[in-house]
Scaffold this active site. Structure first.
Site, PDB file in Angstrom:
ATOM      1  N   ASP A 203      41.521  49.536  42.382  1.00 44.18           N
ATOM      2  CA  ASP A 203      40.972  49.358  41.040  1.00 44.18           C
ATOM      3  C   ASP A 203      41.400  50.561  40.205  1.00 44.18           C
ATOM      4  O   ASP A 203      42.181  51.406  40.671  1.00 44.18           O
ATOM      5  CB  ASP A 203      39.449  49.208  41.071  1.00 44.18           C
ATOM      6  CG  ASP A 203      38.956  48.247  39.973  1.00 44.18           C
ATOM      7  OD1 ASP A 203      39.335  48.464  38.801  1.00 44.18           O
ATOM      8  OD2 ASP A 203      38.216  47.315  40.285  1.00 44.18           O
ATOM      9  N   GLY A 227      45.278  51.729  40.681  1.00 48.18           N
ATOM     10  CA  GLY A 227      46.388  50.995  40.095  1.00 48.18           C
ATOM     11  C   GLY A 227      45.956  49.712  39.441  1.00 48.18           C
ATOM     12  O   GLY A 227      44.803  49.279  39.560  1.00 48.18           O
ATOM     13  N   PHE A 229      46.430  45.643  39.062  1.00 50.35           N
ATOM     14  CA  PHE A 229      46.937  44.481  39.803  1.00 50.35           C
ATOM     15  C   PHE A 229      47.989  43.709  39.019  1.00 50.35           C
ATOM     16  O   PHE A 229      48.653  42.843  39.564  1.00 50.35           O
ATOM     17  CB  PHE A 229      45.807  43.560  40.262  1.00 50.35           C
ATOM     18  CG  PHE A 229      44.748  43.259  39.234  1.00 50.35           C
ATOM     19  CD1 PHE A 229      45.053  42.710  37.996  1.00 50.35           C
ATOM     20  CD2 PHE A 229      43.413  43.515  39.522  1.00 50.35           C
ATOM     21  CE1 PHE A 229      44.076  42.419  37.070  1.00 50.35           C
ATOM     22  CE2 PHE A 229      42.413  43.233  38.600  1.00 50.35           C
ATOM     23  CZ  PHE A 229      42.748  42.686  37.369  1.00 50.35           C
ATOM     24  N   HIS A 247      39.281  34.331  37.288  1.00 52.42           N
ATOM     25  CA  HIS A 247      38.676  33.600  36.165  1.00 52.42           C
ATOM     26  C   HIS A 247      38.643  34.421  34.873  1.00 52.42           C
ATOM     27  O   HIS A 247      38.379  33.882  33.804  1.00 52.42           O
ATOM     28  CB  HIS A 247      37.284  33.080  36.529  1.00 52.42           C
ATOM     29  CG  HIS A 247      36.195  34.116  36.494  1.00 52.42           C
ATOM     30  ND1 HIS A 247      34.866  33.778  36.332  1.00 52.42           N
ATOM     31  CD2 HIS A 247      36.211  35.468  36.608  1.00 52.42           C
ATOM     32  CE1 HIS A 247      34.127  34.881  36.337  1.00 52.42           C
ATOM     33  NE2 HIS A 247      34.919  35.911  36.519  1.00 52.42           N
TER      34      HIS A 247
END
Length: 339
Positions: A203, A227, A229, A247
């Site tokens: 994260d 980092g 994603f 989502h």
């Protein structure tokens, strides 16, 4: 039922939905005031008002409405009691939802919802139209709002963790990568219940510096990786977990995240998406309302199985199984493998 009665019943549905925002507002009042925290024993509204610093007459009007919804209970002596639902409003309770209630009643959430028409007219987030920035970028510039948001995400994430872990058969050995896993509550529970697994929590820095992985049961079996994603995910994992991640994003961005997982994973690894899977139209489901939160606030959406299949296929993955999780909000674990 007579036609006139049919008409009254139908009109009642509309009126009940129309005033629903005031039920939400009342719940937020109770959460912000910390009413449940002061119900260590039954108390009168005057006692509660004194302890919370609000007007007693106004508080009574709020509490009696909430009592009609089984949130608190008022007895014949005018004393208010906790109910099972009200337990979740206690700040110190296990799996409390108080921060989540407060977050959903923040001005930026109310405003975004009240401008839903603008999102429907344009197809773009009403939040961005109001605040001139994407949601997560705006949060980064507003630390108080970000603190409330992240606290609420922790509560929502931790609610039902045991059911998620009990529902899915994790491998006996290997590495679980929690992609965008926040403070790592889910990964911690996975590692504590699977003593031969290792874990990686990915994260941004603000989330990782408040991680909760450092427990005696998980010692020497985890590491942090800072980092985005959207750029890459940690390589070599056996299971990649994306809880409440996909989502949040539209199809193009979601596919990019999943492609990064496909590039990093071993050929026999699995990707787990933990999100609602929308049912056939017309069936009640928590995901329908959450989809409107996505529409008004973010760029994401809730998806049907077919919609998940489309983004997974574009990322070089395919659905191997879907496990419904009998927990808060009707979530599912979508297991995907290399196509």
């Amino acid at each position: 039922m007579e036609p006139a009665q049919d008409s009254i019943a139908a009109a009642t549905i509309i009126l009940d939905q129309t005033v629903g925002m005031y039920r939400t507002a009342a719940l937020a009042v109770a959460a912000r005031a910390g009413v449940a925290d002061h119900l260590d024993r039954p108390r009168t509204v005057v006692e509660l008002a004194e302890r919370t610093g609000v007007n007693a007459a106004a508080l009574r009007r709020v509490l009696r409405m909430l009592a009609s919804q089984d949130i608190f209970r008022e007895d014949d002596q005018g004393l208010y009691h906790l109910t099972p639902a009200a337990e979740f409003l206690r700040s110190g309770a296990s799996r409390s939802l108080r921060d989540a209630v407060i977050m959903f009643s923040e001005d930026y959430m109310w405003r975004s919802a009240s401008h839903l028409t603008a999102a429907v007219e344009t197809g773009s987030s009403s939040f961005e139209q109001l605040y001139s920035k994407p949601f997560f970028e705006w949060l980064g510039a507003n630390p108080d709002a970000a603190s409330t948001f992240h606290a609420s995400m922790v509560q929502l994430s931790e609610t039902g963790i045991e059911r998620i872990i009990d529902t899915y058969d994790f491998p006996a050995t290997g590495t679980v990568v929690d992609v965008g896993g926040g403070r790592g509550a889910l990964l911690r529970e996975i590692l504590e219940k699977n003593q031969h697994l290792n874990g990686v929590l990915q994260d941004d820095r603000s989330a990782l510096r408040e991680h909760v992985l450092d427990t005696p049961q998980t010692a020497d079996r985890w590491r942090l990786e800072e980092g985005s994603f959207f750029e890459s995910v940690p390589v070599g994992g056996n299971v990649y977990v994306l809880k409440h991640i996909i989502h949040n994003w539209g199809d193009e961005q979601s596919t990019a995240i999943l492609r990064n997982c496909r590039s990093a994973m071993k050929d026999d690894a699995r990707v787990l998406i933990i999100d609602p899977v929308l049912p056939e139209p017309g069936n009640p489901h928590f995901g329908w309302a959450l989809d409107l939160v996505m529409l008004s606030t973010l760029t994401g959406k809730e998806r049907t199985r077919q919609e998940f299949e489309a983004i997974l296929n574009d990322a070089g993955l395919r659905i191997s199984n879907i496990f419904p999780v009998q927990t808060l909000g009707e979530y599912s674990i979508i297991e995907a493998v290399a196509a």
